[in-house]
Design a protein around this motif. Structure first.
Motif, PDB file in Angstrom:
ATOM      1  N   THR B  46      40.177  39.053  32.514  1.00  0.00           N
ATOM      2  CA  THR B  46      38.735  38.966  32.290  1.00  0.00           C
ATOM      3  C   THR B  46      38.336  39.716  31.027  1.00  0.00           C
ATOM      4  O   THR B  46      37.545  39.227  30.215  1.00  0.00           O
ATOM      5  N   GLN B  86      33.824  34.895  36.260  1.00  0.00           N
ATOM      6  CA  GLN B  86      34.591  34.991  37.496  1.00  0.00           C
ATOM      7  C   GLN B  86      33.666  34.945  38.709  1.00  0.00           C
ATOM      8  O   GLN B  86      33.962  34.295  39.704  1.00  0.00           O
ATOM      9  N   ASP B 160      37.113  31.653  34.045  1.00  0.00           N
ATOM     10  CA  ASP B 160      37.726  32.845  34.623  1.00  0.00           C
ATOM     11  C   ASP B 160      37.850  32.663  36.135  1.00  0.00           C
ATOM     12  O   ASP B 160      36.859  32.745  36.858  1.00  0.00           O
ATOM     13  N   GLU B 161      39.040  32.408  36.581  1.00  0.00           N
ATOM     14  CA  GLU B 161      39.327  32.128  37.988  1.00  0.00           C
ATOM     15  C   GLU B 161      38.287  31.195  38.598  1.00  0.00           C
ATOM     16  O   GLU B 161      37.615  31.538  39.559  1.00  0.00           O
TER      17      GLU B 161
HETATM   18 MG   LIG Z   1      39.271  38.968  36.375  1.00  0.00          MG
END
Ligand SMILES: [Mg+2]
Ligand SMILES: Nc1ncnc2c1ncn2[C@@H]1O[C@H](COP(=O)(O)OP(=O)(O)O)[C@@H](O)[C@H]1O
Lengths: 379, 307
Positions: B46, B86, B160-161
């Motif tokens: 991140t 995220q 992000d994810e």
């Molecule tokens: Mg992360």
């Protein structure tokens, strides 16, 4: 211009988003409107309270019929209730200190004689003013009473014409709280209280909420600049501040008939500086707080001393020197004086400016601190 | 000549206090590529993505993103990057339409109304546009966030994810969409913990404790790992795990469903163990290392080196 219009568009985007948040967040909105109304009604009730039959002692060397006319008139006013007997000067002083009596009426020697001669004798009414709202009606009653109560006794007297406005020189001495004599002091103070509390808290929360929810990250990843985000968030609350000011002023007028001697425009302009001071404080807190809860806690850390040391709760001149110094740092202290000055004394720009610059100075210091702490990135 | 590099950074370093969270990472990503970003939690994925789009200032290193300097031109970069954070980062108390409209305004999109309507149509949310974003299910939130990130037609998409906590069907649909976008020339950098997603990436990088351990295509990463793997079936797996796990330095044991992967860089050791435990119904069979084996081995190696 291209860049100018995109900046404007982003500003409008953030602004309208903020208004939607405000509309959706019923609790906060209710708080912004509810707090002024509730406080005004609570304090207004205190303003309106009209206690009667307040215990009064008479210290008098003169017991003539004219004195009896006066005390009977006072009894019927009906704010005064006389204790039996004639205490000495020292006893009466003690009774006032202990709170056994609310008033002590001092009648000088030869009062009746001087009154008949038209010499306008002194008449001293000492009052325990630690609860000022309790007494203002009594004072008002006393003021009219002395002009009328002896009308029959003195009728036909050669000097009747000289008795205007009053045949005696009535002196009212408020002890313990000489500053807070006016029952109307509370309403102007409320403006400061409500603005400080809601504005600092709400801006602090509006910004930390974005950080807490993670939306700040997405927002800063867009072309929106941090300063634009900030201003877009502040402006709606300036409007909220003015809404609160109007609400309080209108209610104060309609419900309690609080006078407004000075210029409304001047008050609104001064309020602008005060609102900005509070908003910048809220932003400063939001740069420090990680969560909304912390922002609220910080607000109280600021609000309580403002409330206690500004002269709203306790008379300013009655506080110890150190407390006065601390109190002078808070914008609310100065705003209180501005509002009281404009509303109750009819102060103009010159007198107002005297208290405006400390607010400005405060704002500058907070902005300087804030821009040091404010992170344009997420670090 | 090589295809155009959309991301080309060297030595990116980011410290928080005295903790180095990203340590000298070099990454280059070509236009139209899907680039996977893997690594255990806290490995700096991140943080690296935030440095790329200018949300954090790098303490060292530099390079370009979309041809702009990552250290000085983050304003330009932000205009052409779509970033899906995220955490779901749209406004929960705004409706679907209001969220998209806000994004369109912030990017000063011309023809805002049509852009938003088109996005709603494509999402299949046109008839639910007044619903608050906070009331959507995980899968829909993710699709909405993707739509919001794509609204301004970015050239680079940072995810992000994106599929954490999303059901398998939604996950597959999401990846189909990603492939389609890449086909159209969008470059995608995506961090993930899922091996099946990693295997769909054109190239990957593996980060551990802020250090770039390996990068390359899946085949390259596996081939360069230097790992040798045995796949064990039959017999009592629990027992075998307890016999092997931690007893042989350099030997890893990882259950894969009902199978067990036993792997090491040390061939001699691996052969010795395989010979010793070829009993009790355990069948040992040589196999290709799985991507997961490679990452587990990398993580353990990183732990020895950096933690
Ligand atoms: Mg992360
Ligand atoms: N703003 C910050 N301040 C201090 N430490 C941070 C900050 N952001 C992230 N970290 C730390 O940096 C490390 C890497 O975090 P992150 O980049 O989120 O990893 P990942 O995304 O790979 O899970 C973590 O140990 C995290 O605690």
């Amino acid at each position: 211009m291209k860049t100018g219009s995109t900046v404007w568009q982003r500003f409008v985007a953030i602004l309208s988003k903020e208004f939607i948040h405000m509309r959706r967040d019923r609790t906060t909105f209710a708080m912004m409107v509810g707090i002024p109304i509730i406080q005004l009604i609570i304090f207004g009730y205190a303003i309106n309270s009209n206690p009667k039959y307040l215990p009064t002692a008479v210290v008098s060397a003169d017991n003539g019929p004219l004195i009896r006319t006066l005390t009977t008139g006072m009894k019927n006013s009906p704010y005064f209730e006389f204790l039996p007997g004639r205490p000495t000067e020292a006893q009466a002083k003690r009774m006032l200190e202990l709170g056994d009596v609310q008033f002590v009426l001092h009648v000088p020697e030869h009062f009746s004689r001087d009154l008949i001669r038209g010499d306008r004798p002194h008449l001293l009414l000492e009052a325990d003013a630690s609860d000022p709202t309790a007494m203002s009606n009594a004072f008002a009653a006393m003021n009219t009473l002395v002009t009328t109560v002896w009308q029959r006794d003195l009728q036909g007297g050669a000097n009747m014409g000289d008795y205007v406005p009053s045949p005696v020189d009535l002196r009212i001495q408020a002890k313990y709280n000489p500053e807070a004599l006016s029952q109307y002091n509370v309403v102007p103070g409320l403006l400061g209280v409500v603005l400080t509390m809601t504005l600092v808290m709400i801006t602090g929360m509006a910004i930390t909420r974005e950080r807490e929810h993670g939306t700040m990250e997405a927002l800063l990843a867009t072309p929106a600049k941090p300063i634009e985000v900030m201003i877009g968030k502040i402006v709606p609350y300036i409007l909220v501040g003015y809404m609160q000011v109007s609400l309080i002023l209108i209610m104060a007028r309609l419900l309690f008939g609080v006078p407004f001697l000075g210029s409304v425009v001047l008050l609104l302009v001064s309020a602008f500086f005060f609102i900005i001071a509070n908003l910048t404080m809220g932003i400063l807190f939001s740069t420090l707080a990680r969560t909304q809860l912390q922002a609220v806690q910080m607000t109280f850390f600021f609000f309580l001393p403002s409330l206690l040391l500004s002269g709203f709760m306790f008379p300013f001149r009655g506080m110890p020197q150190w407390a006065q110094y601390i109190g002078s740092c808070f914008p609310m202290t100065h705003f209180l004086r501005i509002v009281r000055g404009i509303m109750l004394k009819g102060n103009g720009i010159i007198e107002t400016a005297d208290h405006l610059w400390p607010i400005l100075l405060f704002t500058l210091v907070v902005v300087a601190l804030g821009s040091k702490l404010y992170r344009t990135t997420l670090d | 000549m090589n295809k155009e590099l959309v991301i080309d950074v060297r030595g990116i370093t980011k410290r928080f206090g005295d903790k180095t969270v990203v340590n000298g990472v070099d990454i280059s990503v070509q236009r139209g590529e899907i680039y996977g970003f893997l690594g255990p939690n806290g490995s700096g994925k991140t943080t690296f993505i935030r440095v790329l789009c200018g949300l954090l200032k790098a303490d060292g290193g530099g390079g370009t993103c979309l041809g702009y300097d990552v250290l000085t031109q983050s304003d330009e970069i932000k205009l052409h990057v779509g970033y899906m954070t995220q955490k779901f980062s749209l406004y929960q108390d705004l409706s679907i339409e209001e969220n998209l409209d806000f994004m369109a305004r912030v990017y000063s999109m011309p023809g805002r109304r049509q852009v938003v309507d088109a996005a709603l149509e494509r999402l299949g949310l046109a008839n639910r546009k007044e619903q608050l974003a906070g009331q959507l299910s995980g899968g829909w939130k993710q699709r909405l966030a993707l739509a919001a990130a794509l609204l301004h037609k970015p050239q680079l998409l940072l995810l992000d994810e994106p599929t954490a906590g999303v059901d398998p069907k939604a996950r597959r649909d999401f990846w189909l969409e990603i492939h389609k976008l890449a086909q159209e020339g969008l470059t995608v950098l995506v961090s993930t913990h899922y091996m099946d997603e990693a295997e769909q990436c054109d190239r990957l990088a593996y980060l551990a404790y802020g250090n770039l351990m390996v990068n390359g295509t899946v085949a390259e990463v596996v081939a360069n790992s230097g790992l040798h793997t045995y796949c064990v079936t039959g017999g009592d797996m629990q027992k075998l795990v307890s016999l092997l796990d931690g007893k042989y330095p350099g030997l890893q044991v990882v259950p894969f469903g009902i199978k067990l992967h036993v792997f090491s860089r040390d061939t001699a050791l691996l052969e010795r163990v395989a010979a010793e435990y070829a009993k009790d119904d355990w069948q040992w069979e040589k196999s290709e290392p799985a991507l997961e084996d490679v990452f587990i081995e990398l993580m353990n190696r990183a732990k020895d080196n950096y933690a």
